[in-house]
Motif scaffolding. Structure first.
Motif, PDB file in Angstrom:
ATOM      1  N   LYS A  19      -6.808   5.100   5.283  1.00  0.00           N
ATOM      2  CA  LYS A  19      -6.554   5.127   3.844  1.00  0.00           C
ATOM      3  C   LYS A  19      -5.109   4.697   3.568  1.00  0.00           C
ATOM      4  CE  LYS A  19      -6.700   8.490   0.147  1.00  0.00           C
ATOM      5  NZ  LYS A  19      -6.062   9.775   0.332  1.00  0.00           N
ATOM      6  N   ARG A  20      -4.198   5.240   4.356  1.00  0.00           N
ATOM      7  CA  ARG A  20      -2.779   4.924   4.147  1.00  0.00           C
ATOM      8  C   ARG A  20      -2.501   3.440   4.409  1.00  0.00           C
ATOM      9  NH1 ARG A  20      -0.388   8.677   7.538  1.00  0.00           N
ATOM     10  NH2 ARG A  20       0.345   7.022   8.890  1.00  0.00           N
ATOM     11  N   GLU A  76      -3.657   1.469   1.495  1.00  0.00           N
ATOM     12  CA  GLU A  76      -2.753   1.592   0.343  1.00  0.00           C
ATOM     13  C   GLU A  76      -1.481   0.766   0.518  1.00  0.00           C
ATOM     14  OE1 GLU A  76      -4.097   6.144  -0.731  1.00  0.00           O
ATOM     15  OE2 GLU A  76      -2.113   5.781   0.128  1.00  0.00           O
TER      16      GLU A  76
END
Ligand code: ARG
Length: 603
Positions: free
Chosen positions: A432-433, A436
């Protein structure tokens, strides 16, 4: 700062004794000492240390406390050693003396630690230089054969490993013993049952897996409770085993091997080293425990069982409580084995390990067991004066609801699945990071980072709690980048590695350090606490002390990093600040490795 503290304390005692020669003499006669009561300052504004002893002394000899404080300060300032270390002390309030360490002295200590493999932590030495240090035994993990290794064993494994690592770092010879439950009546049941349902399993390695084994064990136990004939056969099987009958021994070994392989998988994932020495090892010594207790007159026969009645431990209705050494059917108990083990471990070579200290890491449910065993061993004089035996208890692992940790479907949690889930969740967070931040990374990178974070988080969550309390297991909390968690500490290290990559040379031999920011001095003081913390962990066997320290250090470092430029600063500030980054990195890395947690350059 332990050494500086000790030196200051020495100088203070000298000053006190000179200033109050008469009182000192009188105090000595009365068997008291004039205690300066040196302690860390209650506020940073007060400097590094405060001395509270002037007030106590004033009361004793009925003089104004401020006057006494002044006398002590005058004496202190006559000491060259003291003046080298500290600025002139100040007196505050009714008569507290505040002491601040000189900046030079802090810088010197910083440089000393920068070039020290031990990072300022002293190595133990034997009192008698000609003799080697005696080993310390840490008895931890210790699951039971043919049963599942559960979260309690996981706690023992993680805490025991960390304690062993800290003691080794201090220079002790540490014996990490895995006291696995590999002996006893359960094998009679299990072998009898397997003979009935799948006899090949007793002669063919790896025919059944541990999950099946646990299941067979459960069924065998049920059958044992219901079926008298089965009971008889099981008992005979135990006798066969104890008499060393080939066929039974072979089956037993096979079952042990099966479990061992399973345990080893968990140890490998957790990077834990252990020396297996199970209960069966002490089997040949059990008879002597009974014989010797009998000789000492400690053994009493009670309803056919041989037992020792315990002092100060009473059962129901206030009756003295017996520790059963040999059951009426002739069998021995868990406690008997532990008594044999104590003797073996404390006896000198070649009849034993010659240890000076034994540390047992189990859940607090076993506290009574250990205090009983220790009491009997002491009364039998099996624990030499210079030796120490300690139970290091820990609380239960609970789910977030505060109840016993269970899977969603209500079953007991299997360790493999628990570790898998931690790593899997860490992986989801990272992906997820990366998304992003529009970062591209290889599969290998993601795998490595999620494994390190996942396993590290499980260990850290456990270790950062005071072990004596129950602890609530929460994946969300332990994997968070905020708060006292493994990811937070790992991230501080990643920041430092980033400085290094961007051209900040970590590994400097800089000699002239220059600091002028309060944030730098705060970080320096935090760095210099490492030795004290390690000594405290050794003393109290509480790894959470180390966790709190590493968390505070990371916070202090992050404030420094956010407020004070490093790479963009001019010389000599730039190099001086890089020195702080370097020592922070070394201490965080070492501290985490003492918790059994590996680190990352990028995440
Ligand atoms: N096997 C035991 C259990 O699972 C722990 C053994 C601890 N060590 C000892 N020396 N009793 O509870």
């Amino acid at each position: 700062m332990y050494q500086i503290y000790q030196e200051i304390n020495k100088q203070l005692n000298k000053a006190l004794n000179t200033a109050f020669a008469k009182e000192a003499l009188a105090a000595k006669k009365a068997g008291e000492s004039l205690n300066p009561q040196l302690m860390p300052a209650s506020k940073p504004d007060f400097g590094d240390f405060q001395v509270n002893g002037a007030l106590t002394l004033a009361k004793k000899i009925k003089q104004p406390p401020r006057q006494i404080a002044e006398l002590i300060v005058i004496q202190l300032q006559k000491n060259k050693e003291f003046n080298n270390l500290c600025y002139p002390p100040t007196i505050a309030g009714p008569g507290f003396i505040n002491i601040t360490i000189k900046n030079d002295c802090l810088c010197q200590e910083l440089l000393r630690r920068l070039n020290d493999k031990q990072l300022g932590v002293p190595l133990v030495k034997s009192n008698d230089q000609t003799k080697e240090l005696k080993p310390i035994i840490v008895d931890f993990s210790s699951p039971n054969i043919a049963k599942e290794m559960h979260v309690g064993h996981l706690r023992s494994t993680i805490i025991g490993d960390s304690i062993a690592r800290v003691l080794s770092f201090r220079g002790y010879q540490v014996l990490r013993l895995n006291h696995v439950g590999d002996w006893g009546t359960q094998f009679g049941m299990l072998i009898t049952y397997l003979k009935l349902v799948i006899p090949e399993a007793l002669t063919t390695p790896n025919l059944i897996n541990i999950g099946d084994l646990v299941d067979f064990y459960r069924k065998a136990k049920k059958r044992f409770d219901e079926d008298e004939y089965f009971q008889k056969c099981s008992r005979e099987e135990v006798v066969n085993l104890q008499q060393g009958k080939q066929e039974s021994l072979k089956a037993w070994k096979l079952l042990c091997e099966q479990s061992r392989q399973e345990f080893q998988k968990i140890y490998d994932r957790l990077d834990i080293e252990l020396c297996e020495r199970g209960e069966s090892f002490y089997n040949p010594f059990l008879r002597n425990v009974v014989k010797d207790l009998e000789k000492l007159g400690l053994l009493v026969e009670d309803e056919g069982a041989k037992c020792v009645f315990l002092e100060n431990i009473r059962g129901k209705e206030g009756k003295p409580f017996p520790l059963i050494i040999q059951k009426s059917d002739g069998g021995f108990n868990y406690a008997t084995t532990d008594l044999a083990a104590i003797r073996y471990r404390l006896q000198c070579h070649p009849n034993g390990d010659g240890a000076e200290r034994i540390i047992y890491v189990t859940d607090s449910g076993q506290s009574n067991h250990f205090s009983s065993v220790f009491q009997v061993a002491k009364r039998a004089q099996w624990i030499p004066k210079e030796c120490k035996v300690e139970h290091v208890p820990f609380g239960l692992v609970q789910g977030e609801d505060g109840k016993k940790l269970k899977t969603r479907s209500g079953e007991t949690v299997r360790l493999k699945e628990l570790l898998d889930e931690a790593v899997e969740r860490a992986k989801i967070d990272i992906e997820k990071r990366l998304h992003e931040e529009s970062r591209e990374e290889t599969e290998d990178f993601i795998h490595n980072v999620s494994t390190t974070i996942g396993i590290g988080a499980v260990k850290y969550a456990d270790l950062s709690q005071n072990r004596t309390t129950n602890y609530q297991f929460s994946f969300d909390r332990m994997l968070s980048l905020q708060g006292n968690t493994a990811p937070y500490l790992l991230y501080a290290l990643v920041r430092i590695a980033g400085i290094n990559r961007k051209g900040g040379n970590l590994g400097t031999t800089e000699k002239s350090l220059k600091y002028n920011q309060p944030g730098e001095w705060r970080l320096i003081r935090e760095l210099l606490k490492f030795d004290e913390v390690i000594l405290a962990v050794e003393e109290e066997l509480l790894p959470n002390r180390l966790c709190s320290y590493l968390f505070e250090l990371s916070q202090e470092f992050n404030r420094f990093y956010d407020q004070i430029p490093v790479l963009k600063a001019k010389e000599p500030e730039r190099s001086s600040r890089l020195v702080l980054c370097q020592l922070t990195r070394d201490i965080l890395k070492k501290g985490l490795s003492l918790l059994g947690i590996s680190t990352l350059e990028r995440m």
